[in-house]
Scaffold this motif. Structure first.
Motif, PDB file in Angstrom:
ATOM      1  N   ASN A  12      53.230  41.385  47.810  1.00 61.20           N
ATOM      2  CA  ASN A  12      53.026  39.948  47.647  1.00 61.20           C
ATOM      3  C   ASN A  12      51.670  39.544  48.184  1.00 61.20           C
ATOM      4  O   ASN A  12      51.358  39.833  49.334  1.00 61.20           O
ATOM      5  CB  ASN A  12      54.093  39.176  48.421  1.00 61.20           C
ATOM      6  N   PRO A  13      50.871  38.831  47.392  1.00 60.19           N
ATOM      7  CA  PRO A  13      49.594  38.356  47.906  1.00 60.19           C
ATOM      8  C   PRO A  13      49.845  37.158  48.814  1.00 60.19           C
ATOM      9  O   PRO A  13      50.827  36.433  48.617  1.00 60.19           O
ATOM     10  CB  PRO A  13      48.862  37.926  46.637  1.00 60.19           C
ATOM     11  N   VAL A  14      49.002  36.977  49.808  1.00 62.90           N
ATOM     12  CA  VAL A  14      49.188  35.839  50.719  1.00 62.90           C
ATOM     13  C   VAL A  14      47.902  35.020  50.818  1.00 62.90           C
ATOM     14  O   VAL A  14      46.807  35.539  50.634  1.00 62.90           O
ATOM     15  CB  VAL A  14      49.629  36.314  52.129  1.00 62.90           C
ATOM     16  N   ARG A  51      46.104  41.551  29.922  1.00 64.41           N
ATOM     17  CA  ARG A  51      47.109  40.489  29.925  1.00 64.41           C
ATOM     18  C   ARG A  51      48.032  40.673  31.127  1.00 64.41           C
ATOM     19  O   ARG A  51      48.297  41.790  31.553  1.00 64.41           O
ATOM     20  CB  ARG A  51      47.936  40.553  28.640  1.00 64.41           C
ATOM     21  N   ASN A  52      48.536  39.549  31.646  1.00 64.55           N
ATOM     22  CA  ASN A  52      49.456  39.607  32.780  1.00 64.55           C
ATOM     23  C   ASN A  52      50.881  39.763  32.265  1.00 64.55           C
ATOM     24  O   ASN A  52      51.719  38.877  32.394  1.00 64.55           O
ATOM     25  CB  ASN A  52      49.315  38.363  33.641  1.00 64.55           C
ATOM     26  N   LEU A  53      51.128  40.935  31.669  1.00 66.40           N
ATOM     27  CA  LEU A  53      52.412  41.168  31.017  1.00 66.40           C
ATOM     28  C   LEU A  53      53.581  41.058  31.991  1.00 66.40           C
ATOM     29  O   LEU A  53      54.547  40.359  31.742  1.00 66.40           O
ATOM     30  CB  LEU A  53      52.410  42.558  30.362  1.00 66.40           C
ATOM     31  N   ALA A  54      53.447  41.756  33.128  1.00 69.01           N
ATOM     32  CA  ALA A  54      54.562  41.786  34.082  1.00 69.01           C
ATOM     33  C   ALA A  54      54.898  40.383  34.570  1.00 69.01           C
ATOM     34  O   ALA A  54      56.063  40.024  34.718  1.00 69.01           O
ATOM     35  CB  ALA A  54      54.215  42.691  35.261  1.00 69.01           C
ATOM     36  N   GLN A  55      53.884  39.583  34.782  1.00 69.95           N
ATOM     37  CA  GLN A  55      54.107  38.219  35.247  1.00 69.95           C
ATOM     38  C   GLN A  55      54.938  37.428  34.234  1.00 69.95           C
ATOM     39  O   GLN A  55      55.924  36.777  34.582  1.00 69.95           O
ATOM     40  CB  GLN A  55      52.758  37.535  35.476  1.00 69.95           C
ATOM     41  N   ILE A  70      45.402  34.450  45.316  1.00 75.82           N
ATOM     42  CA  ILE A  70      46.691  35.085  45.045  1.00 75.82           C
ATOM     43  C   ILE A  70      46.891  35.194  43.536  1.00 75.82           C
ATOM     44  O   ILE A  70      46.245  34.505  42.758  1.00 75.82           O
ATOM     45  CB  ILE A  70      47.895  34.376  45.705  1.00 75.82           C
ATOM     46  N   SER A  71      47.753  36.101  43.149  1.00 68.80           N
ATOM     47  CA  SER A  71      48.060  36.288  41.738  1.00 68.80           C
ATOM     48  C   SER A  71      49.350  37.077  41.671  1.00 68.80           C
ATOM     49  O   SER A  71      49.820  37.586  42.673  1.00 68.80           O
ATOM     50  CB  SER A  71      46.945  37.065  41.045  1.00 68.80           C
TER      51      SER A  71
END
Lengths: 440, 315
Positions: A334-336, A421-425, B9-10
């Motif tokens: 997880n990015p913070v 592309r941000n497929l997983a998202q 963040i992303s």
């Protein structure tokens, strides 16, 4: 020697070299310690202390709020300063017990222990529940629940997940290198609950020294073996690990126990051993502080509740201001926004990057060119690009037709996509909806 | 408390491979270079001009369209360059410049941009433009000048009952479009793409294999015996290598699933042979691929792969 694996997957830069040779060192925090009551999957724990109470290292401060929940213990001695919402890694505010650490680390007496050979399966599970052990690979599912499948006699594999397929992470590796005998002991304890099971310690083949060490130690253990896995992401994904070891497949509507398997992370098994043999609750975990923005990447043994910024400073601080910090590994972490957050039971690493690759990739984003690379790498053998399209149009029916719920959210598709592309998202967003609809 | 700048963040994953659409297009362009350079050396400076003109026309068309429509300019992804190049090497070496420009405009404007740009077109733009030119300017598109004389392509000669030299065809010593004549050069480029994992080996392999088997059966049934010369001529001629490695493998207009790719390749293989052997024209690659392109959504629909754990039961 046979090497076990699954079909699909990717090979991101592994980045483990910068921290894999660094022995685990104890980090001893000072000042405020934060213990969110929800640091596991399931119901939040209920605080059993009040503001002003004095606690010791090992004092129960919140007790499990249901069967699928977990006890939480103080990892230091001091005074309860407040019980108030604090921000956690996911960005939300969670009720937390704040303890002013007096720095003395006065400890509670360990609870009475018997040799584990004399314990009944029920007693072992009771101790695991008491110690507040959860899945420490990051999923944080309460371990006592996992150890209580419907029919324990049907379980024939206990798999210790030492794949550590996430790039940069070396906490499990260090645990296996420094305390392999304790991990094996933990596995032997779990095997007591499951009379028909054999124990398998599964490790990726980029950790050959750990594999050799474990093999030497289990030489005379008839029920335990070591499985050498191919180094590939997401080898440590539960479903794919089970497949690699046993060739059994499970899908989203089955549990590992349905395939006769129970999978636990290395540090989870270690914590079970601590609870049963040493009579100590879960108070510490191994955290890798790493990434190209860290001056001195290292592995720490950290009391839960420690402030992340303090830990980063213990690793020499930053070489330069990072653009991105990820709690966990770069593939699924997880990015913070900032580091004023507590270490929790599931925090395996703090990975700090000088540059944000996702922002950089955004410049190269194009329409899907249907290259099919996402299909090649998808460990669940789905069509990620089609699923992402369904997400864009919020077409739940087609999403289900293409079996979107079978996604394990590993992110391999986004990683490989040349159109960036941000497929997983997209898939994750839609999957949440699909799972909610399925539960109805 | 002083608020510090918040970090980025992303959604995960936070690392990405370094492959991009632009790099893939560049790889294909590189792979086309042996055949293109061979064609230019063989046919002279006019061929070079023709190829450059189609590339420039293709890129300019995309640029102007996007400017007019106030859309982000995407010529940097190099796909228009590739379309222009593919169209250029698919033209006869003496083709009039203005017709070539018309073809490039058709490819980009009608086939690609009007359907939504890169990734949205359902036909290979270069091939569609080639077919458009064949229909519009049939005479010019089928006039092949080689060594100063107008000559039939090897396949046309074969159809007329003449014999052909297969080795010469393989090495490019015969008439044809700028890029199609030298099978060897195309093979080198195609193998490069397979090694670099840009294209899936399934499409060229099954396409060429299907043509070989089909022609073999035809040779046995209709020509009264196995004729190696005849089969090899069909494999080396008529732009089969160009089509199999560079046209049929176009990502956008070929199936995305592995099984789908095999079905598609076998289908266009059969269609190519039907056109060549039973139709009025000696060539059939372009039309076969275009018709294959149209069937792609259908093929993808019936070849959804079995997901991991499908049919698994609790013990």
């Amino acid at each position: 020697m046979a090497v076990f694996t699954f079909k699909g997957g990717v090979h991101p830069f592994d980045g483990k070299d910068i921290s894999k040779t660094k022995p685990i060192v104890d980090f001893i925090p000072k000042g405020e310690m934060v213990f969110p009551v929800s640091q596991h999957i399931g119901a939040p724990a209920e605080p059993v202390v009040e503001v002003g109470d004095r606690v010791k290292a090992g004092t129960l401060i919140a007790k499990a709020g249901g069967f699928v929940s977990s006890n939480i213990y103080s990892s230091c001695s001091g005074t309860v300063k407040a019980i108030e919402p604090r921000q956690v890694v996911m960005g939300n505010m969670v009720k937390s017990i704040i303890i002013e650490n007096d720095g003395l680390y006065e400890a509670e007496e360990p609870w009475d222990v018997k040799p584990y050979e004399e314990l009944t399966p029920e007693e072992i599970k009771e101790l695991v529940l008491r110690a507040g052990v959860v899945g420490m690979g990051g999923a944080t599912f309460p371990t006592h629940v996992k150890l209580a499948p419907k029919d324990p006699d049907k379980i024939d594999y206990i798999i210790v997940n030492g794949a550590e397929c996430e790039p940069y992470l070396t906490s499990d590796y260090r645990r296996l290198m420094e305390r392999p005998e304790k991990v094996i002991l933990g596995l032997k304890i779990v095997l007591r609950i499951f009379p028909n099971a054999k124990g398998v310690i599964a490790v990726e083949d980029n950790k050959k020294d750990a594999i050799a060490k474990l093999r030497e130690l289990v030489k005379n253990e008839p029920r335990i073996s070591v499985c050498q896995l191919k180094t590939k992401y997401p080898q440590g994904s539960e479903r794919h690990l089970i497949y690699a070891v046993t060739k059994r497949q499970i899908n989203s509507s089955l549990l590992p126990a349905d395939a006769g398997c129970i999978v636990d992370n290395v540090d989870t098994i270690y914590s079970i051993q601590r609870a049963v043999v040493d009579g100590k609750p879960l108070m510490h975990r191994i955290v890798t502080v790493t990434g190209d923005a860290i001056k001195d990447p290292r592995n720490f043994r950290v009391p839960i509740g420690t402030n992340m910024m303090d830990l980063v400073e213990a690793a020499g601080g930053f070489v330069q201001e990072p653009e991105k910090i990820i709690v966990g590994g770069p593939m699924m972490g997880n990015p913070v926004y900032h580091l004023n957050l507590p270490i929790m039971k599931g925090t395996s690493a703090i990975t700090c990057f000088k540059t944000d690759e996702v922002a950089k990739a955004k410049k190269h984003e194009t329409h899907c060119i249907s290259c099919g690379k996402c299909i090649d790498v998808c460990p669940s053998r789905l069509i990620p690009t089609k699923l992402a399209d369904c997400s864009a149009t919020r077409d739940l029916e087609t999403f289900n037709k293409f079996n979107g719920v079978e996604c394990v959210e590993c992110g391999s598709c986004s990683f490989i996509c040349p159109a960036k592309r941000n497929l997983a998202q997209s898939i994750k967003t839609m999957r949440k909806e699909a799972l909610a609809a399925r539960r109805k | 408390m002083e608020e510090k700048k918040l970090l980025n963040i992303s959604s995960n994953p936070h690392v990405r491979s370094n492959s991009t659409t632009q790099k893939i297009m560049l790889e294909v362009i590189i792979a086309l270079m042996p055949a293109t350079i061979f064609g230019i050396i063989k046919f002279g400076w006019y061929a070079l001009v023709l190829v450059l003109v189609t590339i420039i026309a293709a890129v300019l068309t995309e640029f102007i369209y996007e400017k007019c429509m106030k859309k982000p300019v995407t010529i940097g992804d190099l796909s228009a360059v590739l379309t222009g190049l593919l169209l250029g090497i698919n033209l006869p070496p003496t083709f009039p410049i203005w017709m070539a420009i018309l073809g490039a405009i058709f490819a980009i404007l009608v086939v690609k941009m009007l359907f939504g740009g890169l990734g949205q077109n359902f036909m290979n733009p270069a091939l569609a433009a080639r077919c458009f030119l064949v229909i519009s300017f049939a005479g010019k598109m089928t006039t092949f000048v080689y060594d100063g004389v107008v000559s039939a392509t090897p396949l046309a000669a074969l159809k007329a009952g003449e014999s052909v030299d297969v080795l010469k065809m393989f090495l490019g010593q015969s008439g044809g479009t700028i890029g199609e004549t030298c099978t060897l050069a195309l093979l080198v480029g195609g193998i490069y793409l397979i090694i670099r994992k840009i294209i899936d080996f399934r499409i060229p392999l099954f396409y060429i294999l299907t043509v070989a088997v089909f022609v073999c059966i035809y040779s046995l049934a209709a020509r009264g015996g196995f004729d190696g010369q005849f089969i090899l001529a069909h494999l080396c001629g008529g732009g089969l290598a160009l089509g199999a490695f560079f046209m049929a493998t176009d990502y956008v207009t070929s199936p995305i699933t592995h099984t789908g790719r095999i079905i598609y390749a076998v289908f266009i293989g059969c269609l190519t042979c039907v056109f060549r052997l039973f139709g009025p024209s000696a060539e059939g690659v372009s039309y076969a691929i275009i018709i294959g392109n149209i069937l792609v959504p259908l093929i993808e629909k019936i070849t959804v792969p079995k997901f991991f754990g499908k049919g698994a039961q609790a013990k």
